[in-house]
Design a protein around this motif. Sequence first.
Motif, PDB file in Angstrom:
ATOM      1  N   THR A 285      39.601  48.004  45.215  1.00  0.00           N
ATOM      2  CA  THR A 285      39.378  46.578  45.013  1.00  0.00           C
ATOM      3  C   THR A 285      37.982  46.334  44.467  1.00  0.00           C
ATOM      4  OG1 THR A 285      40.433  46.540  47.160  1.00  0.00           O
ATOM      5  CG2 THR A 285      39.955  44.432  46.159  1.00  0.00           C
ATOM      6  N   GLU A 286      37.030  46.939  45.140  1.00  0.00           N
ATOM      7  CA  GLU A 286      35.646  46.776  44.727  1.00  0.00           C
ATOM      8  C   GLU A 286      35.477  47.239  43.278  1.00  0.00           C
ATOM      9  OE1 GLU A 286      33.557  45.511  47.121  1.00  0.00           O
ATOM     10  OE2 GLU A 286      32.090  45.256  45.501  1.00  0.00           O
ATOM     11  N   GLY A 287      36.116  48.350  42.962  1.00  0.00           N
ATOM     12  CA  GLY A 287      36.012  48.896  41.610  1.00  0.00           C
ATOM     13  C   GLY A 287      36.533  47.919  40.576  1.00  0.00           C
ATOM     14  N   LEU A 288      37.663  47.305  40.872  1.00  0.00           N
ATOM     15  CA  LEU A 288      38.241  46.347  39.919  1.00  0.00           C
ATOM     16  C   LEU A 288      37.309  45.166  39.695  1.00  0.00           C
ATOM     17  CD1 LEU A 288      42.059  45.964  40.611  1.00  0.00           C
ATOM     18  CD2 LEU A 288      40.932  46.516  38.462  1.00  0.00           C
ATOM     19  N   TYR A 289      36.768  44.677  40.804  1.00  0.00           N
ATOM     20  CA  TYR A 289      35.876  43.526  40.711  1.00  0.00           C
ATOM     21  C   TYR A 289      34.670  43.845  39.846  1.00  0.00           C
ATOM     22  CZ  TYR A 289      32.543  39.983  42.114  1.00  0.00           C
ATOM     23  OH  TYR A 289      31.620  38.996  42.093  1.00  0.00           O
ATOM     24  N   ARG A 290      34.117  45.035  40.091  1.00  0.00           N
ATOM     25  CA  ARG A 290      32.927  45.419  39.310  1.00  0.00           C
ATOM     26  C   ARG A 290      33.285  45.601  37.845  1.00  0.00           C
ATOM     27  NH1 ARG A 290      28.281  45.502  42.912  1.00  0.00           N
ATOM     28  NH2 ARG A 290      29.411  45.062  44.801  1.00  0.00           N
ATOM     29  N   LYS A 291      34.473  46.092  37.621  1.00  0.00           N
ATOM     30  CA  LYS A 291      34.906  46.287  36.234  1.00  0.00           C
ATOM     31  C   LYS A 291      34.935  44.943  35.505  1.00  0.00           C
ATOM     32  CE  LYS A 291      38.618  48.376  33.600  1.00  0.00           C
ATOM     33  NZ  LYS A 291      40.007  48.825  33.627  1.00  0.00           N
ATOM     34  N   ALA A 292      35.505  43.959  36.202  1.00  0.00           N
ATOM     35  CA  ALA A 292      35.568  42.629  35.611  1.00  0.00           C
ATOM     36  C   ALA A 292      34.169  42.123  35.299  1.00  0.00           C
ATOM     37  CB  ALA A 292      36.284  41.681  36.558  1.00  0.00           C
ATOM     38  N   GLN A 293      33.253  42.380  36.208  1.00  0.00           N
ATOM     39  CA  GLN A 293      31.882  41.890  35.987  1.00  0.00           C
ATOM     40  C   GLN A 293      31.252  42.505  34.748  1.00  0.00           C
ATOM     41  OE1 GLN A 293      29.913  42.463  39.780  1.00  0.00           O
ATOM     42  NE2 GLN A 293      29.486  40.272  39.792  1.00  0.00           N
ATOM     43  N   VAL A 294      31.457  43.833  34.619  1.00  0.00           N
ATOM     44  CA  VAL A 294      30.877  44.499  33.451  1.00  0.00           C
ATOM     45  C   VAL A 294      31.503  43.949  32.171  1.00  0.00           C
ATOM     46  CG1 VAL A 294      30.642  46.688  32.266  1.00  0.00           C
ATOM     47  CG2 VAL A 294      30.315  46.579  34.701  1.00  0.00           C
ATOM     48  N   LEU A 295      32.813  43.812  32.187  1.00  0.00           N
ATOM     49  CA  LEU A 295      33.507  43.317  30.998  1.00  0.00           C
ATOM     50  C   LEU A 295      32.998  41.936  30.622  1.00  0.00           C
ATOM     51  CD1 LEU A 295      37.152  44.496  31.701  1.00  0.00           C
ATOM     52  CD2 LEU A 295      35.586  45.339  29.958  1.00  0.00           C
ATOM     53  N   LYS A 296      32.795  41.124  31.642  1.00  0.00           N
ATOM     54  CA  LYS A 296      32.311  39.769  31.399  1.00  0.00           C
ATOM     55  C   LYS A 296      30.911  39.810  30.772  1.00  0.00           C
ATOM     56  CE  LYS A 296      31.633  37.195  35.078  1.00  0.00           C
ATOM     57  NZ  LYS A 296      30.236  36.795  35.115  1.00  0.00           N
ATOM     58  N   ALA A 297      30.079  40.670  31.307  1.00  0.00           N
ATOM     59  CA  ALA A 297      28.714  40.770  30.795  1.00  0.00           C
ATOM     60  C   ALA A 297      28.712  41.274  29.359  1.00  0.00           C
ATOM     61  CB  ALA A 297      27.903  41.703  31.680  1.00  0.00           C
ATOM     62  N   LEU A 298      29.698  42.114  29.022  1.00  0.00           N
ATOM     63  CA  LEU A 298      29.756  42.657  27.674  1.00  0.00           C
ATOM     64  C   LEU A 298      30.527  41.735  26.722  1.00  0.00           C
ATOM     65  CD1 LEU A 298      30.480  46.376  28.557  1.00  0.00           C
ATOM     66  CD2 LEU A 298      28.346  45.441  27.671  1.00  0.00           C
ATOM     67  N   ASN A 299      30.837  40.535  27.224  1.00  0.00           N
ATOM     68  CA  ASN A 299      31.540  39.520  26.429  1.00  0.00           C
ATOM     69  C   ASN A 299      32.950  39.912  26.037  1.00  0.00           C
ATOM     70  OD1 ASN A 299      29.579  37.593  26.463  1.00  0.00           O
ATOM     71  ND2 ASN A 299      28.473  38.575  24.752  1.00  0.00           N
TER      72      ASN A 299
ATOM     73  N   GLN B 213      43.064  38.967  41.814  1.00  0.00           N
ATOM     74  CA  GLN B 213      43.288  37.816  42.684  1.00  0.00           C
ATOM     75  C   GLN B 213      44.646  37.907  43.373  1.00  0.00           C
ATOM     76  OE1 GLN B 213      42.668  34.049  40.841  1.00  0.00           O
ATOM     77  NE2 GLN B 213      42.635  32.992  42.795  1.00  0.00           N
ATOM     78  N   VAL B 214      45.646  38.288  42.591  1.00  0.00           N
ATOM     79  CA  VAL B 214      46.979  38.433  43.176  1.00  0.00           C
ATOM     80  C   VAL B 214      46.950  39.461  44.301  1.00  0.00           C
ATOM     81  CG1 VAL B 214      49.320  39.197  42.711  1.00  0.00           C
ATOM     82  CG2 VAL B 214      48.126  37.762  41.055  1.00  0.00           C
ATOM     83  N   HIS B 215      46.304  40.582  43.988  1.00  0.00           N
ATOM     84  CA  HIS B 215      46.245  41.668  44.975  1.00  0.00           C
ATOM     85  C   HIS B 215      45.550  41.217  46.255  1.00  0.00           C
ATOM     86  CE1 HIS B 215      45.676  45.647  46.654  1.00  0.00           C
ATOM     87  NE2 HIS B 215      44.389  45.391  46.766  1.00  0.00           N
ATOM     88  N   CYS B 216      44.428  40.527  46.078  1.00  0.00           N
ATOM     89  CA  CYS B 216      43.632  40.170  47.247  1.00  0.00           C
ATOM     90  C   CYS B 216      44.276  39.055  48.062  1.00  0.00           C
ATOM     91  CB  CYS B 216      42.235  39.749  46.838  1.00  0.00           C
ATOM     92  SG  CYS B 216      41.312  41.131  46.231  1.00  0.00           S
ATOM     93  N   GLU B 217      44.977  38.170  47.390  1.00  0.00           N
ATOM     94  CA  GLU B 217      45.654  37.132  48.160  1.00  0.00           C
ATOM     95  C   GLU B 217      46.736  37.747  49.021  1.00  0.00           C
ATOM     96  OE1 GLU B 217      46.722  34.329  45.219  1.00  0.00           O
ATOM     97  OE2 GLU B 217      44.796  33.278  45.368  1.00  0.00           O
ATOM     98  N   ARG B 218      47.334  38.826  48.525  1.00  0.00           N
ATOM     99  CA  ARG B 218      48.356  39.484  49.316  1.00  0.00           C
ATOM    100  C   ARG B 218      47.737  40.184  50.523  1.00  0.00           C
ATOM    101  NH1 ARG B 218      50.661  42.957  45.683  1.00  0.00           N
ATOM    102  NH2 ARG B 218      49.640  44.680  46.721  1.00  0.00           N
ATOM    103  N   THR B 219      46.611  40.842  50.295  1.00  0.00           N
ATOM    104  CA  THR B 219      46.001  41.584  51.405  1.00  0.00           C
ATOM    105  C   THR B 219      45.044  40.730  52.218  1.00  0.00           C
ATOM    106  OG1 THR B 219      44.330  42.361  49.875  1.00  0.00           O
ATOM    107  CG2 THR B 219      46.163  43.843  50.304  1.00  0.00           C
ATOM    108  N   LYS B 220      44.993  39.450  51.929  1.00  0.00           N
ATOM    109  CA  LYS B 220      44.168  38.505  52.691  1.00  0.00           C
ATOM    110  C   LYS B 220      42.706  38.905  52.697  1.00  0.00           C
ATOM    111  CE  LYS B 220      47.736  36.908  55.770  1.00  0.00           C
ATOM    112  NZ  LYS B 220      48.256  36.960  57.103  1.00  0.00           N
TER     113      LYS B 220
END
Lengths: 575, 773
Positions: free
Chosen positions: B556-570, B583-590
């Motif tokens: 989970t943490e890895g995915l989140y960080r990936k999104a952050q990097v992608l966002k920073a790289l536009n 988001q889907v994954h995390c809503e399921r796992t609360k």
Amino acid sequence: MKMAALCSEFGNLVQIKKQLISVISLSKERGLLHSSKWASELAFALDRLPKDELPPSHPFTEEDAQDLDALTLAKSYFDLKEYDRAAYFLKGCCSQKAYFLYMYSRYLSGEKKKDDETVDSLGPLEKGQVRNEALRELRVELSKKHNAGELDGFTLYLYGVVLRKLDLLKEAVEVFVEAIHTLPLHWGAWLELSNLVTNIEMLKSLSLPDCWIKDFFMAHMYTELQMIKEALQKYQNLIEAGFSKSTYIISQIAVAYHNIRDIDQALALFNELREQDPYRIDNMDTFSNLLYVKSMKPELSYLAHNLVEIDKYRVETCCVIGNYYSLRSQHEKAALYFQRALKLNPRCLGAWTLMGHEYMEMKNTSAAIQAYRHAIEVNKRDYRAWYGLGQTYEILKMPFYCLYYYRKAHQLRPNDSRMLVALGESYEKLTQQLEAKKCYWRAYSVGDVEKMALLKLAKLHEQLNESDDAAQCYMLYIQDIFSCGEQLEHAEVSTALRYLGQYYFKNKLYDEASLCAQRCCDYNDAREEGKALLRQISQVRDQIETPSADVFAPLSNNNTPARRVSPLNLISFTP
Amino acid sequence: MASVHESLYFNPMMTNGVVHANVFGIKDWVTPYKISVLALLYDMTASKTTLPERRRLNKLILPLQQGPDLTLGQFLKTVEECCPQTAYAVKQRLQEMADGELKDMEYFFSTLPTPFTAFDSEAYKTSVVGLFMRHMLLAYNKLSFSQVYKLYKSLQLYYHSHYAKPADGRVSLPALVADDSDMDLTSTEDTVGDRIDREELDTPLHESELRNDNTPSSGPLSQKQAEYFLARQAYLLKNDENKALKPAALQEELNNMLKFNPDFAEAHYLNYLNSMRVQDIFLSAHCLLHYFDRLILSGNEGKSNGDEGYGRSLRYAALNLASLHCRFGHYQQADLALQEAIRIAQESNDHVCLQHCLSWLYTLEQMKGSDSTVLTEDSVKMAAHFCLPYLASLGIQSLVQQGATQGKTAHKLMDALKDTDILHWKHSLSELIEISLAQTTSIWRMYGKSTMALQQAQLLLNMSSLEQVNFGVQQNNTEAFAVALCHLAELHAEQGLYCAVSDILQHLKEQFPPHSQHAKLWMLCDLKIQFDRHMNEGKYHLAEPLVTAISALNKTEGLYRKAQVLKALNRSTEAYSVLQRLQVHCERTKCTEVVIRVMLSTAELHWESCGFSTALPLLLQALALARQHHLQSLASETILHLAFTQLMLGVPEHALSVLHEAIEPVLAHGSVMDKGRALLLTARCQMAVAGFRPNGQGQADFHLAGLAVDTLNEAAGYFSKLNCKERLRDVHYLQALLHRSLGQTSHCHKSAMLFRLLDQELQSPAPPVSMRL
């Protein structure tokens, strides 16, 4: 081509006989009793030589003459097991024979002391560490001579034994190979080498002398490595080459048949062996195992009594008596005799496992576990002990726990259906049907001994409502049962027939269904159901007799599932 | 095939087909060392010594009697330090025996005061000394002739190996060589521990090294020594792995020990622990099963508890197997094993075992990622009923953990923790106290109260354990310590104290070597800190490779960080899809924390496409969630986002009033980065309210502008601490604008120059100042 080479090799049986006679006297002089016994047995199997053909006795050198008195004295001490005394009088002798006997006495003296020491150890943890103290000195002296190239065949063999006892296996193999090259006729060296060869690749990589005795070795090796087909072929060749009377070969073939569970063949051979050599005790424990499996009580009883008369303090005798009592369900006594066998030789693997079985019968699980663990300690590759441990835990209702042990056993005997069935049963208990199905199918594929795998598989499919698969399995099961010919106690043909009848009925294959139902009537437990099914079938058939039947007939055929089982030709399997 | 040689295979030690090591049922065996102790005792009763010496000797008796065998040198040295005179007498007596004949030893034993006759002496039969003497006499009298002879020979060796000092003690003793090496029960090779001195003797004898690592380990240990060795290694493995033998060395020792005595069940268990250490599933399963096979045997011996002992070990065998599979992540296998244990325990009505099973069951459920609250609650109730405080509070702690992620109110959680703490202190459950502290740290951090978290972590690290300190090792390699240290590192990183962080991580690396169980905790922590640092400094290319490593440890943490990097790289499209998945994954796992963070990131993506109004509902939702779960730091973060959106939508007054709510908690608990960002945003709002336009037109409110300058100065301080050049550039730009409109030309020039320098350094074209928070 190989065959031809073999024949030419063995063509000169007279020559072989001569070689054997000379090696017998050589090993006798050196106190190597087992080797001389083996060679004598083989020589006995060959035709007698005329008087003038007998090989001359070995040339007598100056050194031999010098040592003659000391050697004679020492040999008599040696024969009386006074090894230290023998070694003392041989010190300083220079002939090869005397040197070997000198070293050998020292070695045996060390071994004897080691065994005595185990009794007198000073603490529990000291128990396993008693060593043969002579080994290290012997190694130093022998390796010096070895480097100088002064060792003859027998001394090389002794050097190898010393190395093996010191756990220097790689060096030991080299030395044994050297010993064999120097003196190919010494069977003891071959036998020691066979204990060190662990797999076929290693066997192939050894450079062995091209001598007729090599074939005996290879056959022995194949048996040890569970390559029974090759072993049997080798032994057959040897028999054809002229060793047909050899009791050694007959016993080896019998053991090989025992290993592949060809019980009838093995039994026949053992009976032949006992006719030829009625006072033989070697391998008789294997014979008794076979009799036990076949539940041949009178024969086993006869064998046991006979062996007791010959020598009751032999490991084999004790095992036979143990088996005898076990077959009579007197498990306490059986365990007692296995214990006695172990007292005679604690490293006797079979007895540990058999004792474990007896304790299992007595429901003494902890003692059984202990016995099996001991067996594993002696030989880690003893699949029966692993299997026994698995069974013990299964009895204790721990199906998951026993999985580990069954897996271990399966690993050692990948093509043995019993382990697979046991694994399948455990998985079934754990409701892991998928795994269980795999196990049963595999058990059937490798050749099911007990003919249970298919039935269990079919029942499993039945439980899971996989009717096509279930029907297929039942069908195979019926074929299997009838094709093997003999009547099995636990056969559940009626169950299979009953299911098949219903199955065909549901699929509107009325001819097959009625055939099955009729067969059902042959069995007491399924008779009523068979009749009921027949009635149902005739009812339905009456309804179909209406004109519209022609219209629906092709339709109903198309409706049958694609994986439909082909109708069973029961007639050909009728017993 | 039987060996070709004739061998004598008769072993009278076997009864019932079982080799009994202990023929006579004697636990103690007479060894040369024991004879020395006897000699000491004898001399103590015989001779008159001064009172202080006597006292010191008395203190020595118990450790000497119960400890492992020492060499003569060690033994004499210890005695000498207490009373030289007695030591000399003992030496004399031993010398008499060793240099004399067998009869001298026999004479010594016959002159020993018999505990049954000597009523007035200290050796009376019920005293400790008397008991020891009786044992020894009994054991000696049971020895057969050849054993007595052997004992005498080993006594000679024992004595002479001490006095024949040359490098190889055996060279000078040709007479003894022939028979020595199977006597080396006490020869020099085995017990090299020669570092006994008096201070350590006052504490138990434990400090002596059992054996040197560099000596070849050939000889066997005596029973006591072996037991001591096992106990020590097992203790070290549990408490401070680094001090235990290296896995390979330990394995060798164990193999050696098992070769000599395969019945030694405990050695198999240690073997299991050791294999677990190197994550060897095959060997550890093998050893565990072997241990229980052996245990069942020994359990059967004690017939006093009947069938109970034997059935009991079966249940625990299955349970241990379950834990083994659990540890290796084989959840299905673990489940099966656990069910088996439960079934057996139920059949035999063993509630305690059942309770253990139940607590494993909910642990397993948790690990599998399913909700196990009900199970846990049941477990706690049952544990309380059967008076198992350990399991009960372990269950409560687990409940607290679940409650925290599911948004239970803080006071309930804290109450529960407080209650269990009382229980812990009452029962001195030090391990649970540690867990509880670590848990409190985590909870405080989750709520965003960094000061409280810091305080709890320090409390744990500075607390001295309640457990007794053995072998000079305090228990400090539990998970609780790892967690607390990781939090500490992250807290320091938030404040930009990277030097301290690297110190803490270094310590973690030493304490929890990479192969050990809890190493993953600090690995993840280390990666996260590095990642954040690179992101703050704008080195996205350095942050990107870290993402893979993080995902390996925590998906989970890895995915989140990936999104952050992608966002920073536009690479907004990719980032968006990743965020959606997450988001889907995390809503399921609360996993509420991540859900909120994902929402914030999504809102930021909306900003980039100028969709400020679409971001608003998302942010409001996030704010509601954060407040519901009391996640203060996330709530303030959300407020910052909201304020920014409002600013962009052209309502800076509203933005400023919203900001007031967040600025206080951010300044109190937030990280340096958050503080800087909050201040920068405030300044921009102030400027907007004051009437500044991007192009410098219009009339401005000078008072507000002055405030904004101060705020910007403060923000610049925070950003420079983190070396966050991009934001620093923005700050300088805004400062220059303000100074110019305020007419402070020199200040304006200075800021403009700083801006120019940074702009050149960064090279990347400056994004529009307005477009990010």
